[in-house]
Design an enzyme around this catalytic site. Sequence first.
Site, PDB file in Angstrom:
ATOM      1  N   LYS A   8      48.973  34.720  44.402  1.00 20.65           N
ATOM      2  CA  LYS A   8      48.554  33.595  43.550  1.00 20.65           C
ATOM      3  C   LYS A   8      49.766  32.803  43.067  1.00 20.65           C
ATOM      4  O   LYS A   8      49.688  31.588  42.867  1.00 20.65           O
ATOM      5  CB  LYS A   8      47.781  34.126  42.334  1.00 20.65           C
ATOM      6  CG  LYS A   8      46.472  34.798  42.679  1.00 20.65           C
ATOM      7  CD  LYS A   8      45.414  33.766  43.021  1.00 20.65           C
ATOM      8  CE  LYS A   8      44.040  34.366  43.097  1.00 20.65           C
ATOM      9  NZ  LYS A   8      43.018  33.425  43.527  1.00 20.65           N
ATOM     10  N   SER A  32      51.191  42.878  41.369  1.00 17.16           N
ATOM     11  CA  SER A  32      50.679  43.442  42.636  1.00 17.16           C
ATOM     12  C   SER A  32      50.917  42.397  43.731  1.00 17.16           C
ATOM     13  O   SER A  32      51.162  41.225  43.441  1.00 17.16           O
ATOM     14  CB  SER A  32      49.179  43.743  42.540  1.00 17.16           C
ATOM     15  OG  SER A  32      48.440  42.529  42.554  1.00 17.16           O
ATOM     16  N   THR A  55      45.474  33.225  38.343  1.00 21.02           N
ATOM     17  CA  THR A  55      45.198  34.403  37.526  1.00 21.02           C
ATOM     18  C   THR A  55      46.224  34.540  36.407  1.00 21.02           C
ATOM     19  O   THR A  55      47.394  34.179  36.581  1.00 21.02           O
ATOM     20  CB  THR A  55      45.180  35.669  38.415  1.00 21.02           C
ATOM     21  OG1 THR A  55      45.064  36.803  37.573  1.00 21.02           O
ATOM     22  CG2 THR A  55      46.419  35.822  39.260  1.00 21.02           C
ATOM     23  N   TYR A  70      48.650  41.188  45.481  1.00 22.06           N
ATOM     24  CA  TYR A  70      47.588  40.190  45.277  1.00 22.06           C
ATOM     25  C   TYR A  70      48.047  39.146  44.244  1.00 22.06           C
ATOM     26  O   TYR A  70      47.981  37.937  44.494  1.00 22.06           O
ATOM     27  CB  TYR A  70      46.278  40.852  44.809  1.00 22.06           C
ATOM     28  CG  TYR A  70      45.463  39.907  43.954  1.00 22.06           C
ATOM     29  CD1 TYR A  70      44.849  38.792  44.531  1.00 22.06           C
ATOM     30  CD2 TYR A  70      45.373  40.067  42.565  1.00 22.06           C
ATOM     31  CE1 TYR A  70      44.148  37.878  43.746  1.00 22.06           C
ATOM     32  CE2 TYR A  70      44.682  39.156  41.780  1.00 22.06           C
ATOM     33  CZ  TYR A  70      44.075  38.061  42.377  1.00 22.06           C
ATOM     34  OH  TYR A  70      43.412  37.144  41.605  1.00 22.06           O
ATOM     35  N   HIS A  71      48.482  39.628  43.060  1.00 29.90           N
ATOM     36  CA  HIS A  71      48.881  38.671  42.018  1.00 29.90           C
ATOM     37  C   HIS A  71      50.023  37.781  42.519  1.00 29.90           C
ATOM     38  O   HIS A  71      50.095  36.596  42.203  1.00 29.90           O
ATOM     39  CB  HIS A  71      49.281  39.405  40.734  1.00 29.90           C
ATOM     40  CG  HIS A  71      48.108  40.001  39.978  1.00 29.90           C
ATOM     41  ND1 HIS A  71      47.739  41.323  40.103  1.00 29.90           N
ATOM     42  CD2 HIS A  71      47.227  39.456  39.105  1.00 29.90           C
ATOM     43  CE1 HIS A  71      46.674  41.565  39.331  1.00 29.90           C
ATOM     44  NE2 HIS A  71      46.347  40.446  38.706  1.00 29.90           N
TER      45      HIS A  71
HETATM   46  P1  NAD Z   1      35.002  37.688  45.333  1.00 31.82           P
HETATM   47  O1  NAD Z   1      35.783  38.532  46.278  1.00 31.82           O
HETATM   48  O2  NAD Z   1      33.689  38.200  44.858  1.00 31.82           O
HETATM   49  O3  NAD Z   1      34.763  36.234  45.985  1.00 31.82           O
HETATM   50  C1  NAD Z   1      35.688  35.603  46.831  1.00 31.82           C
HETATM   51  C2  NAD Z   1      34.907  35.044  48.017  1.00 31.82           C
HETATM   52  O4  NAD Z   1      35.816  34.384  48.898  1.00 31.82           O
HETATM   53  C3  NAD Z   1      34.218  36.149  48.822  1.00 31.82           C
HETATM   54  O5  NAD Z   1      32.842  35.861  48.981  1.00 31.82           O
HETATM   55  C4  NAD Z   1      34.963  36.150  50.166  1.00 31.82           C
HETATM   56  O6  NAD Z   1      34.123  36.486  51.257  1.00 31.82           O
HETATM   57  C5  NAD Z   1      35.496  34.732  50.235  1.00 31.82           C
HETATM   58  N1  NAD Z   1      36.714  34.607  51.045  1.00 31.82           N
HETATM   59  C6  NAD Z   1      37.848  35.337  50.964  1.00 31.82           C
HETATM   60  N2  NAD Z   1      38.742  34.921  51.878  1.00 31.82           N
HETATM   61  C7  NAD Z   1      38.162  33.887  52.553  1.00 31.82           C
HETATM   62  C8  NAD Z   1      38.595  33.055  53.610  1.00 31.82           C
HETATM   63  N3  NAD Z   1      39.793  33.202  54.195  1.00 31.82           N
HETATM   64  N4  NAD Z   1      37.754  32.092  54.049  1.00 31.82           N
HETATM   65  C9  NAD Z   1      36.517  31.926  53.497  1.00 31.82           C
HETATM   66  N5  NAD Z   1      36.062  32.701  52.492  1.00 31.82           N
HETATM   67  C10 NAD Z   1      36.880  33.674  52.029  1.00 31.82           C
HETATM   68  O7  NAD Z   1      35.969  37.350  44.115  1.00 31.82           O
HETATM   69  P2  NAD Z   1      35.624  36.755  42.667  1.00 31.82           P
HETATM   70  O8  NAD Z   1      35.675  37.858  41.695  1.00 31.82           O
HETATM   71  O9  NAD Z   1      34.439  35.895  42.746  1.00 31.82           O
HETATM   72  O10 NAD Z   1      36.913  35.872  42.422  1.00 31.82           O
HETATM   73  C11 NAD Z   1      36.962  34.531  42.862  1.00 31.82           C
HETATM   74  C12 NAD Z   1      38.336  33.933  42.592  1.00 31.82           C
HETATM   75  O11 NAD Z   1      38.633  33.998  41.208  1.00 31.82           O
HETATM   76  C13 NAD Z   1      39.450  34.663  43.314  1.00 31.82           C
HETATM   77  O12 NAD Z   1      40.364  33.703  43.809  1.00 31.82           O
HETATM   78  C14 NAD Z   1      40.097  35.497  42.237  1.00 31.82           C
HETATM   79  O13 NAD Z   1      41.444  35.696  42.500  1.00 31.82           O
HETATM   80  C15 NAD Z   1      39.869  34.654  40.995  1.00 31.82           C
HETATM   81  N6  NAD Z   1      39.792  35.478  39.771  1.00 31.82           N
HETATM   82  C16 NAD Z   1      38.825  36.451  39.654  1.00 31.82           C
HETATM   83  C17 NAD Z   1      38.770  37.208  38.489  1.00 31.82           C
HETATM   84  C18 NAD Z   1      37.758  38.305  38.283  1.00 31.82           C
HETATM   85  O14 NAD Z   1      37.856  39.033  37.270  1.00 31.82           O
HETATM   86  N7  NAD Z   1      36.777  38.486  39.175  1.00 31.82           N
HETATM   87  C19 NAD Z   1      39.694  36.953  37.455  1.00 31.82           C
HETATM   88  C20 NAD Z   1      40.659  35.965  37.625  1.00 31.82           C
HETATM   89  C21 NAD Z   1      40.698  35.223  38.797  1.00 31.82           C
HETATM   90  N1  USQ Z   2      42.196  49.506  33.993  1.00 35.44           N
HETATM   91  C1  USQ Z   2      41.938  50.717  33.375  1.00 35.44           C
HETATM   92  N2  USQ Z   2      40.905  51.462  33.843  1.00 35.44           N
HETATM   93  C2  USQ Z   2      40.119  51.058  34.868  1.00 35.44           C
HETATM   94  C3  USQ Z   2      40.379  49.821  35.501  1.00 35.44           C
HETATM   95  C4  USQ Z   2      41.431  49.067  35.036  1.00 35.44           C
HETATM   96  O1  USQ Z   2      42.629  51.115  32.431  1.00 35.44           O
HETATM   97  O2  USQ Z   2      39.190  51.815  35.234  1.00 35.44           O
HETATM   98  C5  USQ Z   2      43.302  48.652  33.497  1.00 35.44           C
HETATM   99  C6  USQ Z   2      44.371  48.309  34.524  1.00 35.44           C
HETATM  100  O3  USQ Z   2      45.378  49.275  34.546  1.00 35.44           O
HETATM  101  C7  USQ Z   2      44.854  46.954  34.021  1.00 35.44           C
HETATM  102  C8  USQ Z   2      43.633  46.346  33.349  1.00 35.44           C
HETATM  103  O4  USQ Z   2      42.730  47.423  33.130  1.00 35.44           O
HETATM  104  O5  USQ Z   2      45.830  47.120  33.049  1.00 35.44           O
HETATM  105  C9  USQ Z   2      42.939  45.277  34.173  1.00 35.44           C
HETATM  106  O6  USQ Z   2      42.584  45.814  35.431  1.00 35.44           O
HETATM  107  P1  USQ Z   2      41.383  45.174  36.295  1.00 35.44           P
HETATM  108  O7  USQ Z   2      41.219  46.005  37.523  1.00 35.44           O
HETATM  109  O8  USQ Z   2      40.214  44.938  35.437  1.00 35.44           O
HETATM  110  O9  USQ Z   2      41.979  43.737  36.613  1.00 35.44           O
HETATM  111  P2  USQ Z   2      43.133  43.246  37.593  1.00 35.44           P
HETATM  112  O10 USQ Z   2      43.562  44.264  38.546  1.00 35.44           O
HETATM  113  O11 USQ Z   2      44.182  42.605  36.764  1.00 35.44           O
HETATM  114  O12 USQ Z   2      42.369  42.147  38.440  1.00 35.44           O
HETATM  115  C10 USQ Z   2      41.226  41.424  37.959  1.00 35.44           C
HETATM  116  C11 USQ Z   2      40.605  40.715  39.168  1.00 35.44           C
HETATM  117  C12 USQ Z   2      41.627  39.722  39.721  1.00 35.44           C
HETATM  118  C13 USQ Z   2      42.090  38.778  38.626  1.00 35.44           C
HETATM  119  C14 USQ Z   2      42.630  39.552  37.427  1.00 35.44           C
HETATM  120  C15 USQ Z   2      42.886  38.653  36.228  1.00 35.44           C
HETATM  121  O13 USQ Z   2      40.240  41.674  40.156  1.00 35.44           O
HETATM  122  O14 USQ Z   2      41.028  38.980  40.771  1.00 35.44           O
HETATM  123  O15 USQ Z   2      43.096  37.956  39.114  1.00 35.44           O
HETATM  124  O16 USQ Z   2      41.608  40.481  36.976  1.00 35.44           O
HETATM  125  S1  USQ Z   2      44.356  39.118  35.365  1.00 35.44           S
HETATM  126  O17 USQ Z   2      44.262  40.532  35.025  1.00 35.44           O
HETATM  127  O18 USQ Z   2      44.440  38.291  34.215  1.00 35.44           O
HETATM  128  O19 USQ Z   2      45.450  38.889  36.278  1.00 35.44           O
END
Ligand code: NAD
Ligand code: USQ
Length: 389
Positions: A185, A179, A144, A181-182
């Site tokens: 990664k 966070s 991420t 979470y971050h």
């Molecule tokens: P998502 O939660 O919709 O999909 C993740 C999937 O992985 C889910 O279906 C979940 O059931 C499965 N999973 C989680 N833990 C598992 C485990 N231990 N074993 C098997 N399956 C498991 O998330 P997404 O939005 O599709 O994101 C996918 C990936 O991309 C994530 O790694 C996330 O960090 C990354 N990512 C997402 C975004 C975004 O904006 N959605 C942005 C940047 C990075």
């Molecule tokens: N934000 C608002 N209002 C909202 C929701 C979010 O102002 O209603 C702001 C947050 O404060 C933040 C930004 O928007 O500054 C992004 O928040 P987000 O919830 O859209 O994204 P984030 O928490 O960073 O996480 C999402 C995905 C995560 C991925 C990440 C990419 O859930 O899996 O890793 O985007 S990145 O942001 O580049 O790390």
Amino acid sequence: MRILVLGGDGYLGWPTALHLSDCGHDVAVADNMARRAYDHEMGVQSLVPIEPLQVRVDAWREVSGKTITSYYGDLVDAEFTYAMVRDFRPDTIVHFAEQRAAPYSMIDRKHAVYTQQNNVVGNLNVMFAIQEIDPEIHLVKLGTMGEYGTPNIDIEEGWLEVEHKGRKDRMLFPKKPGSFYHLSKVHDSHNIEFGCRIWGLRATDLNQGVVYGQETPQTKRDPRLATRFDYDAIFGTVLNRFVIQAVLGHPLTVYGSGTQTRGIIDIRDTVECIRLASENPAERGEFRVFNQMTESFSVEEIAKVVANSYDGSVTVEHLDNPRVEQSEHYYNVVHTGLVELGLEPHLLSNTLIESLFGVAESFKHRVDDAAMRPTVKWREASSPMRTGD
Ligand code: NAD
Ligand code: USQ
């Protein structure tokens, strides 16, 4: 190629599996359905209804004539992970399967520990399975952009040339995530780089920005192929949330000043980036990093684009920021690697946002208004979301 998509039931994993299958690859998906369980835990659901994985896979076979193999299991269970890799014998493993919501990881100790255990241990099991079963397998891992945070220097693609007291080295780019979470990664990235350096694994770490959009050419072919669309304050991402808020006539919830800037990417580009990374593997021993984003916007700019694209009236509400993040900061990201491999980005456009308004309009009756407001606060020890042990 034989490509195993971990997390293949998720928002991005499912459309990626369809795209790869459509491009002629032999695809399998794996998932433990954890994401569907978080919905139950939080009392929310995807705005767009989604079918069970088996129905999706059957629908794809019906529509395309192509088969996607499915595995149900948890990557944290090493036996399951090894058995699956032995059975499918992939050339590439695309790893999406992690708990991905920053707010979820900040609810309380239990959710922070779960997130890091699930993500870090699952990823380690995948690395060990590759090393022991077939070190030729290319690991394409979703990282991420939030690993880097918002440093006061340009963000390079994973590595930084450093000169210190007259000596030079190429080092992993310093990380300042926002966070638990971050942070998970960041831990994954370090573990994978170590695997490349020590065992000669080949890996691509894709530091992806915030994804927006809900449809790809493949998911549009049948309603049973739809991917999820989250709007709640835990799993909904910013642009997707703003679109739904506009359609519902709710104010757009800008956190703080809205001057915080993020890299973003269209879901159609996400699936294409995965194809490009898979078809152009890293070398043995190489830890290759791409910044998978196409544009940067401040949150306030995103709110403006959404408001200006909508026909009706839209208001913006600045909420006290529930997170701890810099509001005024420098942000300049290098993201040329995937473009050099052939990515032609879909930049944020009114047309895309208008099509998202259409999706949101069709399913707005499924929204639970209470799930829209943020409840998890980074600084507070007694967030209403906290569940104790
Ligand atoms: P998502 O939660 O919709 O999909 C993740 C999937 O992985 C889910 O279906 C979940 O059931 C499965 N999973 C989680 N833990 C598992 C485990 N231990 N074993 C098997 N399956 C498991 O998330 P997404 O939005 O599709 O994101 C996918 C990936 O991309 C994530 O790694 C996330 O960090 C990354 N990512 C997402 C975004 C975004 O904006 N959605 C942005 C940047 C990075
Ligand atoms: N934000 C608002 N209002 C909202 C929701 C979010 O102002 O209603 C702001 C947050 O404060 C933040 C930004 O928007 O500054 C992004 O928040 P987000 O919830 O859209 O994204 P984030 O928490 O960073 O996480 C999402 C995905 C995560 C991925 C990440 C990419 O859930 O899996 O890793 O985007 S990145 O942001 O580049 O790390």
